[in-house]
Scaffold this motif. Structure first.
Motif, PDB file in Angstrom:
ATOM      1  N   LEU A 196      19.867  44.551 -28.983  1.00 17.42           N
ATOM      2  CA  LEU A 196      20.243  43.214 -29.440  1.00 17.42           C
ATOM      3  C   LEU A 196      19.974  42.171 -28.357  1.00 17.42           C
ATOM      4  CD1 LEU A 196      21.435  41.459 -31.627  1.00 17.42           C
ATOM      5  CD2 LEU A 196      23.724  42.055 -30.818  1.00 17.42           C
ATOM      6  N   ALA A 197      20.168  42.538 -27.093  1.00 14.22           N
ATOM      7  CA  ALA A 197      19.894  41.610 -25.994  1.00 14.22           C
ATOM      8  C   ALA A 197      18.418  41.225 -25.959  1.00 14.22           C
ATOM      9  CB  ALA A 197      20.310  42.233 -24.670  1.00 14.22           C
ATOM     10  N   ILE A 198      17.539  42.195 -26.135  1.00 14.65           N
ATOM     11  CA  ILE A 198      16.100  41.916 -26.138  1.00 14.65           C
ATOM     12  C   ILE A 198      15.728  41.017 -27.319  1.00 14.65           C
ATOM     13  CG2 ILE A 198      13.825  42.970 -26.434  1.00 14.65           C
ATOM     14  CD1 ILE A 198      14.909  45.388 -24.851  1.00 14.65           C
ATOM     15  N   THR A 199      16.343  41.274 -28.461  1.00 17.58           N
ATOM     16  CA  THR A 199      16.090  40.441 -29.643  1.00 17.58           C
ATOM     17  C   THR A 199      16.483  38.991 -29.379  1.00 17.58           C
ATOM     18  OG1 THR A 199      16.451  42.330 -31.121  1.00 17.58           O
ATOM     19  CG2 THR A 199      16.613  40.134 -32.089  1.00 17.58           C
ATOM     20  N   LEU A 200      17.665  38.793 -28.796  1.00 13.67           N
ATOM     21  CA  LEU A 200      18.136  37.432 -28.526  1.00 13.67           C
ATOM     22  C   LEU A 200      17.314  36.743 -27.438  1.00 13.67           C
ATOM     23  CD1 LEU A 200      21.979  38.045 -28.777  1.00 13.67           C
ATOM     24  CD2 LEU A 200      20.577  36.675 -30.329  1.00 13.67           C
ATOM     25  N   LEU A 201      16.863  37.501 -26.446  1.00 14.12           N
ATOM     26  CA  LEU A 201      15.984  36.910 -25.433  1.00 14.12           C
ATOM     27  C   LEU A 201      14.674  36.438 -26.061  1.00 14.12           C
ATOM     28  CD1 LEU A 201      16.449  39.314 -22.379  1.00 14.12           C
ATOM     29  CD2 LEU A 201      17.020  36.878 -22.460  1.00 14.12           C
ATOM     30  N   THR A 202      14.181  37.222 -27.012  1.00 13.51           N
ATOM     31  CA  THR A 202      12.964  36.835 -27.726  1.00 13.51           C
ATOM     32  C   THR A 202      13.187  35.558 -28.528  1.00 13.51           C
ATOM     33  OG1 THR A 202      12.327  39.172 -27.909  1.00 13.51           O
ATOM     34  CG2 THR A 202      11.204  37.617 -29.354  1.00 13.51           C
ATOM     35  N   VAL A 203      14.339  35.463 -29.192  1.00 16.12           N
ATOM     36  CA  VAL A 203      14.684  34.255 -29.942  1.00 16.12           C
ATOM     37  C   VAL A 203      14.759  33.047 -29.004  1.00 16.12           C
ATOM     38  CG1 VAL A 203      16.524  33.117 -31.266  1.00 16.12           C
ATOM     39  CG2 VAL A 203      15.874  35.471 -31.798  1.00 16.12           C
ATOM     40  N   SER A 204      15.387  33.235 -27.858  1.00 22.79           N
ATOM     41  CA  SER A 204      15.528  32.139 -26.895  1.00 22.79           C
ATOM     42  C   SER A 204      14.167  31.666 -26.400  1.00 22.79           C
ATOM     43  CB  SER A 204      16.385  32.591 -25.714  1.00 22.79           C
ATOM     44  OG  SER A 204      16.506  31.568 -24.752  1.00 22.79           O
ATOM     45  N   LEU A 205      13.314  32.605 -26.037  1.00 22.03           N
ATOM     46  CA  LEU A 205      11.989  32.252 -25.544  1.00 22.03           C
ATOM     47  C   LEU A 205      11.176  31.542 -26.625  1.00 22.03           C
ATOM     48  CD1 LEU A 205       9.849  32.392 -23.309  1.00 22.03           C
ATOM     49  CD2 LEU A 205       9.197  34.651 -24.186  1.00 22.03           C
ATOM     50  N   GLY A 206      11.256  32.063 -27.852  1.00 22.94           N
ATOM     51  CA  GLY A 206      10.532  31.439 -28.964  1.00 22.94           C
ATOM     52  C   GLY A 206      11.005  30.026 -29.222  1.00 22.94           C
ATOM     53  N   ALA A 207      12.314  29.786 -29.130  1.00 24.38           N
ATOM     54  CA  ALA A 207      12.855  28.439 -29.356  1.00 24.38           C
ATOM     55  C   ALA A 207      12.374  27.472 -28.287  1.00 24.38           C
ATOM     56  CB  ALA A 207      14.381  28.496 -29.381  1.00 24.38           C
TER      57      ALA A 207
END
Length: 391
Positions: free
Chosen positions: A244-255
């Protein structure tokens, strides 16, 4: 000589353990199968019925068929089995339900594996036979396959039927696992902890028969399925936290990229708020993953990434946490340093995209610093507690 335990005889090789709560409809046939299985095994055996407070005369049936009844006050499948294991005298133990769905006449096949050196032998109903009506549709095509698949993915356990209740094991090996679950998740706990302790696990094909049509099932599909899944996640920090941490980091970077490149519809400053929230949550989850993984490595053989292990070693998480505290201070100073030149000449504007990205960068560095501090503080506390227990 292959006889059941008589008069408290201590020369017992095999203990059959049957958890029981109002199983009078099927218990007689189960105990008869235990006697047959014990005799076929060629070992001296005993039968223990771990009774959870039956009110239908199950205790009397057990006594009439030469079984030893152990009253267990704490309700639950796992609680009954733990009490039975503790009271057993055999070096080998075979466990199974008291509803007649499992055939204890298959004991020799399980025992052969134990005698060849395996520590835990689990039946596989999908490799054996499942009689018509013996397993509900949801259990057969959804619950068991999904939970067994997750067990293999989370823990690398090569078992096809993760929740088969017919099992045999070495008492000495299982006692070192510290089993504690009182409910149905006891089945998952045994397999997971055995894997983490690197015990030898095998499986054999087995059969499943329908229980008595008038028997009230003890298993609750969704409640007990969730308890199994919850226990699996609690022993798999990689999937409970890191994924889940990797998923959220990906979301943050994409934003952030969307905001910086004017990628519609994520062009407003609220996009950076989403990025900050996702980044902060990812750091919290990563911190929990690190501390949980270190704890598991103290208790079990953890099968995680060797690269991450080397990174944790560099951080000093195994021998102390000074480097984490040092990184925390440097990151906080860097956070302030990013803004300082602009703050002094009044160049920061909340309506300016470069300024907003600069503020985001500064706050991200501050969050990284807080992440290092909190992770170091948690690990320091854990190490202090461990040291005091070992002293």
């Amino acid at each position: 000589m292959t006889t059941p335990n008589e008069g408290g005889c201590s020369a017992i090789d095999l203990s059959f353990i049957i958890p029981c709560l109002d199983e009078s409809l099927g218990l007689k046939s189960v105990l008869e199968d235990c006697h047959t299985g014990g005799q076929l095994s060629g070992l001296r055996y005993e039968i223990i019925v771990a009774d959870n407070g039956s009110t239908d005369g199950s205790q009397l049936i057990a006594q009439q068929l030469q079984a030893r009844v152990i009253p267990v006050a704490l309700r639950g499948y796992g609680a009954a089995l733990r009490a039975g294991i503790q009271a057993s005298m055999g070096a080998f133990i075979m466990m199974g339900d008291g509803d007649g769905t499992y055939c204890f006449r298959e004991a020799p096949r399980f025992l052969q594996k134990l005698q060849q050196g395996d520590d835990l032998v689990i039946g596989n109903r999908f490799q054996g036979s499942i009689a018509k009506g013996a397993m509900p549709f949801l259990h057969r095509y959804l619950g068991n396959p999904v939970l067994s698949g997750l067990g293999r993915m989370f823990f690398g356990i090569r078992i096809g039927d993760f929740h088969c209740g017919l099992r045999a094991f070495r008492k000495e090996a299982i006692e070192q696992l510290g089993l504690s679950c009182p409910g149905m998740e006891f089945a998952s706990e045994m397999v997971i902890k055995a894997s983490l302790k690197q015990l030898r696990i095998a499986e054999v094909p087995t059969s499943l028969r329908p229980d008595h049509p008038h028997r009230r099932p003890h298993l609750r599909t969704w409640r007990d399925g969730w308890r199994h899944l919850r226990f699996m996640l609690s022993f798999s920090p990689k999937y409970a936290f890191l994924a889940l941490a990797i998923t959220l980091l990906t979301v943050s970077l994409g934003a952030v990229i969307s905001y910086a490149t004017d990628l519609k519809p994520f062009t407003g400053p609220n996009t950076l708020m989403i990025a900050s929230f996702a980044f902060m949550t990812a750091l919290v989850l990563t911190s929990d993953y690190i501390t949980t993984r270190i704890l598991f490595e103290q208790l079990y053989v953890y099968r995680g990434s060797s690269r991450l292990g080397r990174f944790f070693k560099w951080l000093g998480t195994y021998a102390g946490t000074n480097r984490l505290f040092q990184l925390s201070g440097l990151l906080v100073l860097a956070s302030a340093g990013v803004l300082l030149p602009f703050a002094t000449n009044g160049a920061i504007s909340i309506s300016s995209k470069p300024s907003n990205l600069l503020i985001f960068t500064s706050s991200s560095l501050a969050m990284l610093g807080l992440f290092c501090y909190l992770t170091g503080a948690k690990l320091s506390t854990f190490m202090a507690i461990s040291a005091s227990k070992n002293s």
